[in-house]
Design an enzyme around this catalytic site. Structure first.
Site, short mmCIF file in Angstrom:
data_model
loop_
_atom_site.label_atom_id
_atom_site.label_comp_id
_atom_site.label_asym_id
_atom_site.label_seq_id
_atom_site.Cartn_x
_atom_site.Cartn_y
_atom_site.Cartn_z
N SER A 88 18.27 105.66 77.20
CA SER A 88 18.76 104.28 77.18
C SER A 88 18.73 103.59 78.53
CB SER A 88 20.18 104.23 76.62
OG SER A 88 21.11 104.79 77.53
N LYS A 116 25.86 102.36 80.84
CA LYS A 116 25.22 101.09 80.55
C LYS A 116 25.32 100.18 81.78
CE LYS A 116 24.55 102.46 76.32
NZ LYS A 116 23.20 102.87 75.88
#
Length: 211
Positions: free
Chosen positions: A78, A122
């Site tokens: 990710s 993130k």
């Protein structure tokens, strides 16, 4: 008149050999007991001192990990290309997130809003009040949506928008779920260095209008 003499018993004064031997034995026994007691007292004291040192060390480690700085393991697709697929070890500081200083561009580790036992890495894209326009499913379409980040929340996304489960899926994240800001990569050694605030790849449709 006749007299009967009383039986005579042996008399010992305080300096007799038998008395001295008995006293000496008792003194030696007492000294032995005192010596054993002192040895045990010393051992107990040393053990307590070392236990306190160990306790202080673990308290210091706990305080450091909880409130100041700690390490974390980053893996998965990710955050490509900022982080590789293989395990990378990073440093995160917890002061910024605790003081509300983490902002757009910062890479953070947060508790998953869907699974409290899971922590994910993130990048913060928007803060409360920001208008976020993003591609809903970049693999299959160019359809975009716009959302206003609610108060007390942040919008996070992975740098690899094509393979990241983030705010596009679970929505804005409460700021309180942020665990720390990643600021340094310590492993692998070849990639040792600071973490930039700008992703190497971005969502082509991503627009952030700050309020």
């Amino acid at each position: 008149m006749s007299f009967i003499s009383s039986p005579k018993f042996p008399q010992f004064d305080g300096d007799s050999p038998a008395t001295n031997t008995s006293i000496s034995y008792k003194v030696q026994l007492l000294e032995t007991k005192m010596s054993l007691f002192q040895q045990w007292a010393f051992i107990v004291k040393e053990a307590l001192d070392k236990s306190f040192l160990v306790a202080k060390f673990f308290c210091a480690v706990h305080v450091t990990n909880t409130y100041l700085c700690s390490t974390a393991l980053v893996q998965g697709p990710s955050m490509l290309p900022t982080f590789n697929l293989t395990n990378e070890i990073v440093l995160l500081e917890r002061i910024s997130t605790r003081n509300g200083k983490a902002g757009p561009g910062d890479v953070v580790i947060l508790q998953s809003p869907e699974n409290p036992r899971k922590f994910v890495t993130k990048r913060i894209i928007g803060m409360e009040g920001d208008n976020i326009t993003y591609i809903v499913d970049p693999k299959n379409s160019d359809r975009t949506e716009t959302i206003i980040v609610p108060k007390g929340h942040v919008w996070v996304q992975g740098d690899n928008i094509y393979n990241s489960y983030d705010s596009r899926n679970f929505g804005p994240v409460p700021y309180g779920l942020l665990q720390g800001k990643v600021f340094w990569r310590i492993w692998p050694a070849g990639a040792f260095g600071s973490i930039g605030r700008r992703p190497e790849t971005v969502d082509p449709a991503l627009k952030v209008v700050e309020q």
